[in-house]
Scaffold this motif. Sequence first.
Motif, PDB file in Angstrom:
ATOM      1  N   GLY A   1       0.820  -1.208   0.000  1.00 51.56           N
ATOM      2  CA  GLY A   1       0.000   0.000   0.000  1.00 51.56           C
ATOM      3  C   GLY A   1       0.847   1.248   0.000  1.00 51.56           C
ATOM      4  N   ASP A   2       1.977   1.208   0.705  1.00 51.88           N
ATOM      5  CA  ASP A   2       2.883   2.347   0.737  1.00 51.88           C
ATOM      6  C   ASP A   2       3.460   2.608  -0.646  1.00 51.88           C
ATOM      7  OD1 ASP A   2       4.428   4.408   1.903  1.00 51.88           O
ATOM      8  OD2 ASP A   2       6.157   3.062   1.951  1.00 51.88           O
ATOM      9  N   ALA A   3       3.793   1.549  -1.371  1.00 56.78           N
ATOM     10  CA  ALA A   3       4.339   1.724  -2.724  1.00 56.78           C
ATOM     11  C   ALA A   3       3.288   2.346  -3.643  1.00 56.78           C
ATOM     12  CB  ALA A   3       4.803   0.380  -3.275  1.00 56.78           C
ATOM     13  N   LYS A   4       2.048   1.885  -3.529  1.00 59.23           N
ATOM     14  CA  LYS A   4       0.974   2.456  -4.350  1.00 59.23           C
ATOM     15  C   LYS A   4       0.755   3.925  -4.003  1.00 59.23           C
ATOM     16  CE  LYS A   4      -1.567  -1.879  -4.802  1.00 59.23           C
ATOM     17  NZ  LYS A   4      -2.775  -2.599  -4.402  1.00 59.23           N
ATOM     18  N   GLU A   5       0.768   4.225  -2.702  1.00 52.60           N
ATOM     19  CA  GLU A   5       0.558   5.606  -2.260  1.00 52.60           C
ATOM     20  C   GLU A   5       1.701   6.496  -2.732  1.00 52.60           C
ATOM     21  OE1 GLU A   5      -1.626   8.610  -0.586  1.00 52.60           O
ATOM     22  OE2 GLU A   5      -2.210   6.525  -0.793  1.00 52.60           O
ATOM     23  N   THR A   6       2.924   5.980  -2.706  1.00 54.34           N
ATOM     24  CA  THR A   6       4.080   6.754  -3.168  1.00 54.34           C
ATOM     25  C   THR A   6       3.942   7.087  -4.644  1.00 54.34           C
ATOM     26  OG1 THR A   6       5.482   5.708  -1.508  1.00 54.34           O
ATOM     27  CG2 THR A   6       6.591   6.729  -3.369  1.00 54.34           C
ATOM     28  N   LYS A   7       3.480   6.123  -5.432  1.00 52.05           N
ATOM     29  CA  LYS A   7       3.286   6.381  -6.868  1.00 52.05           C
ATOM     30  C   LYS A   7       2.236   7.471  -7.081  1.00 52.05           C
ATOM     31  CE  LYS A   7       4.599   1.798  -8.472  1.00 52.05           C
ATOM     32  NZ  LYS A   7       4.129   0.539  -9.054  1.00 52.05           N
ATOM     33  N   ARG A   8       1.148   7.396  -6.310  1.00 47.05           N
ATOM     34  CA  ARG A   8       0.099   8.410  -6.455  1.00 47.05           C
ATOM     35  C   ARG A   8       0.595   9.786  -6.034  1.00 47.05           C
ATOM     36  NH1 ARG A   8      -5.148   5.749  -3.812  1.00 47.05           N
ATOM     37  NH2 ARG A   8      -3.555   4.950  -2.438  1.00 47.05           N
ATOM     38  N   VAL A   9       1.347   9.836  -4.938  1.00 48.68           N
ATOM     39  CA  VAL A   9       1.872  11.123  -4.471  1.00 48.68           C
ATOM     40  C   VAL A   9       2.868  11.686  -5.482  1.00 48.68           C
ATOM     41  CG1 VAL A   9       3.312  12.204  -2.696  1.00 48.68           C
ATOM     42  CG2 VAL A   9       1.457  10.696  -2.032  1.00 48.68           C
ATOM     43  N   ASP A  10       3.743  10.824  -6.017  1.00 48.16           N
ATOM     44  CA  ASP A  10       4.707  11.286  -7.020  1.00 48.16           C
ATOM     45  C   ASP A  10       3.993  11.817  -8.258  1.00 48.16           C
ATOM     46  OD1 ASP A  10       6.786  10.636  -5.376  1.00 48.16           O
ATOM     47  OD2 ASP A  10       7.252   8.728  -6.374  1.00 48.16           O
ATOM     48  N   ALA A  11       2.936  11.127  -8.681  1.00 46.00           N
ATOM     49  CA  ALA A  11       2.183  11.597  -9.847  1.00 46.00           C
ATOM     50  C   ALA A  11       1.519  12.935  -9.555  1.00 46.00           C
ATOM     51  CB  ALA A  11       1.134  10.560 -10.241  1.00 46.00           C
ATOM     52  N   ALA A  12       0.951  13.089  -8.377  1.00 45.42           N
ATOM     53  CA  ALA A  12       0.302  14.352  -8.020  1.00 45.42           C
ATOM     54  C   ALA A  12       1.317  15.486  -7.928  1.00 45.42           C
ATOM     55  CB  ALA A  12      -0.445  14.198  -6.696  1.00 45.42           C
ATOM     56  N   VAL A  13       2.487  15.207  -7.364  1.00 41.04           N
ATOM     57  CA  VAL A  13       3.518  16.241  -7.236  1.00 41.04           C
ATOM     58  C   VAL A  13       4.026  16.656  -8.613  1.00 41.04           C
ATOM     59  CG1 VAL A  13       5.891  16.642  -6.458  1.00 41.04           C
ATOM     60  CG2 VAL A  13       4.231  15.656  -4.896  1.00 41.04           C
ATOM     61  N   SER A  14       4.272  15.683  -9.491  1.00 39.41           N
ATOM     62  CA  SER A  14       4.768  16.040 -10.826  1.00 39.41           C
ATOM     63  C   SER A  14       3.717  16.825 -11.605  1.00 39.41           C
ATOM     64  CB  SER A  14       5.188  14.788 -11.593  1.00 39.41           C
ATOM     65  OG  SER A  14       4.079  13.955 -11.831  1.00 39.41           O
ATOM     66  N   MET A  15       2.439  16.491 -11.432  1.00 43.06           N
ATOM     67  CA  MET A  15       1.379  17.229 -12.105  1.00 43.06           C
ATOM     68  C   MET A  15       1.332  18.675 -11.586  1.00 43.06           C
ATOM     69  SD  MET A  15      -2.680  16.340 -12.439  1.00 43.06           S
ATOM     70  CE  MET A  15      -3.027  16.724 -10.741  1.00 43.06           C
ATOM     71  N   GLU A  16       1.446  18.846 -10.272  1.00 44.22           N
ATOM     72  CA  GLU A  16       1.447  20.196  -9.701  1.00 44.22           C
ATOM     73  C   GLU A  16       2.670  20.987 -10.155  1.00 44.22           C
ATOM     74  OE1 GLU A  16      -0.727  21.985  -7.923  1.00 44.22           O
ATOM     75  OE2 GLU A  16      -2.152  20.360  -8.194  1.00 44.22           O
TER      76      GLU A  16
END
Length: 119
Positions: free
Chosen positions: A57-72
């Motif tokens: 779950g942490d790996a999935k959350e990290t991917k989502r956070v990285d995607a959100a940060v790169s989009m921002e």
Amino acid sequence: MSSRPEKRPDAAIRAEMPASVWSNPAAPIILGIIVTIFLFFLIILLMGIMPFDAFKGDAKETKRVDAAVSMEEEQAMNRINTTRSLYPDEPPVQPDPILSKIDAPFQAEENKEEEQMDS
């Protein structure tokens, strides 16, 4: 003559036990073994499977956070390129006239040093 109940303190306890225990005297031992096995598997479950799920779950959350940060970051860069400001509601920053006057001699000196280094 007659036996007194005071000398046998376990008589009351035996009388209060359910009849199923009397049919198999090893029932408490068997029940204890079953409970021990259950607790052992519960500990294995908590120590092995749940942390593994937490890491996944942490790996999935990290991917989502990285995607959100790169989009921002991309949106912020686009905003800076179009409006020259990170915040779209603010007007572009104008230099302060007082600080510009104070900084002018130092800036001129820096420009001279850069020209000397370039030549």
